[in-house]
Each structure stands twice: as C-alpha cells, then as structure tokens.
Design a protein around this motif. Structure first.
Motif, PDB file in Angstrom:
ATOM      1  N   ALA A  12       0.833  -1.208   0.000  1.00  0.00           N
ATOM      2  CA  ALA A  12       0.000   0.000   0.000  1.00  0.00           C
ATOM      3  C   ALA A  12       0.869   1.259   0.000  1.00  0.00           C
ATOM      4  CB  ALA A  12      -0.928  -0.007   1.205  1.00  0.00           C
ATOM      5  N   THR A  13       1.949   1.236   0.757  1.00  0.00           N
ATOM      6  CA  THR A  13       2.861   2.378   0.792  1.00  0.00           C
ATOM      7  C   THR A  13       3.513   2.575  -0.568  1.00  0.00           C
ATOM      8  OG1 THR A  13       3.283   1.974   3.127  1.00  0.00           O
ATOM      9  CG2 THR A  13       4.860   3.363   1.967  1.00  0.00           C
ATOM     10  N   TYR A  14       3.911   1.468  -1.199  1.00  0.00           N
ATOM     11  CA  TYR A  14       4.506   1.554  -2.536  1.00  0.00           C
ATOM     12  C   TYR A  14       3.504   2.149  -3.529  1.00  0.00           C
ATOM     13  CZ  TYR A  14       5.858   0.135  -7.199  1.00  0.00           C
ATOM     14  OH  TYR A  14       6.132   0.131  -8.532  1.00  0.00           O
ATOM     15  N   GLN A  15       2.259   1.708  -3.469  1.00  0.00           N
ATOM     16  CA  GLN A  15       1.257   2.207  -4.410  1.00  0.00           C
ATOM     17  C   GLN A  15       1.003   3.699  -4.210  1.00  0.00           C
ATOM     18  OE1 GLN A  15      -1.877  -0.606  -3.689  1.00  0.00           O
ATOM     19  NE2 GLN A  15      -1.150  -1.973  -5.308  1.00  0.00           N
ATOM     20  N   ARG A  16       1.002   4.150  -2.965  1.00  0.00           N
ATOM     21  CA  ARG A  16       0.852   5.585  -2.709  1.00  0.00           C
ATOM     22  C   ARG A  16       2.063   6.351  -3.236  1.00  0.00           C
ATOM     23  NH1 ARG A  16      -1.148   3.687   2.209  1.00  0.00           N
ATOM     24  NH2 ARG A  16       0.846   4.092   3.231  1.00  0.00           N
ATOM     25  N   ALA A  17       3.255   5.808  -3.045  1.00  0.00           N
ATOM     26  CA  ALA A  17       4.467   6.462  -3.543  1.00  0.00           C
ATOM     27  C   ALA A  17       4.470   6.510  -5.067  1.00  0.00           C
ATOM     28  CB  ALA A  17       5.709   5.737  -3.032  1.00  0.00           C
ATOM     29  N   ARG A  18       3.977   5.438  -5.698  1.00  0.00           N
ATOM     30  CA  ARG A  18       3.904   5.416  -7.165  1.00  0.00           C
ATOM     31  C   ARG A  18       2.929   6.470  -7.671  1.00  0.00           C
ATOM     32  NH1 ARG A  18       1.937   0.017  -9.900  1.00  0.00           N
ATOM     33  NH2 ARG A  18       0.017   0.807  -9.066  1.00  0.00           N
TER      34      ARG A  18
END
Length: 69
Positions: A12-18
């Motif tokens: 989820a953190t990666y998707q927000r960063a993306r």
C-alpha cells in the motif's frame, strides 16, 4: 518470516508512492508557464518522489513480492 500484514502495508505504501511520483511528474507541465525556477523545483520534487517509489520497490523485491506496473 515477515507476516503478510507487513507485506500488505508495504504494498500500500509503494502504491501511494507510485501515485505520488506520477502526480509530481504531471506537475512539471503545469508549472511550465511559471518559469525555469518553478520547473526546476518541480523536477527536483518529482525526482525525490521517484526515489521514494524505487526504495519501496526494492524493499518489496527483497521480500520476494513482484508487482506489475
């Protein structure tokens, strides 16, 4: 072994960063009318967002999680 909850939070953190990196890249064209300093600031901000995204992607790869882009 890392619990699956930690994987989900990291994903989820990666998707927000993306999403943040994509948004910041879009801002470059928005501030183009404001001059070279604004463009450089937007480019620098986008580069930092891409580095954050890449850091999370490396962490996920280290855990064996492969995400489709």
């Amino acid at each position: 072994m890392t619990p699956p909850i930690a994987h989900a939070e990291l994903i989820a953190t990666y998707q927000r960063a993306r999403a943040d990196a994509a948004h910041k890249l879009g801002l470059i064209s928005t501030v183009a009318k404001k001059g070279p300093k604004a463009i450089q600031a937007a480019v620098d901000t986008a580069a930092r967002a891409e580095k954050r995204r890449d850091m999370f992607a490396r962490k996920l790869r280290a855990l064996g999680v492969v995400l489709e882009d």
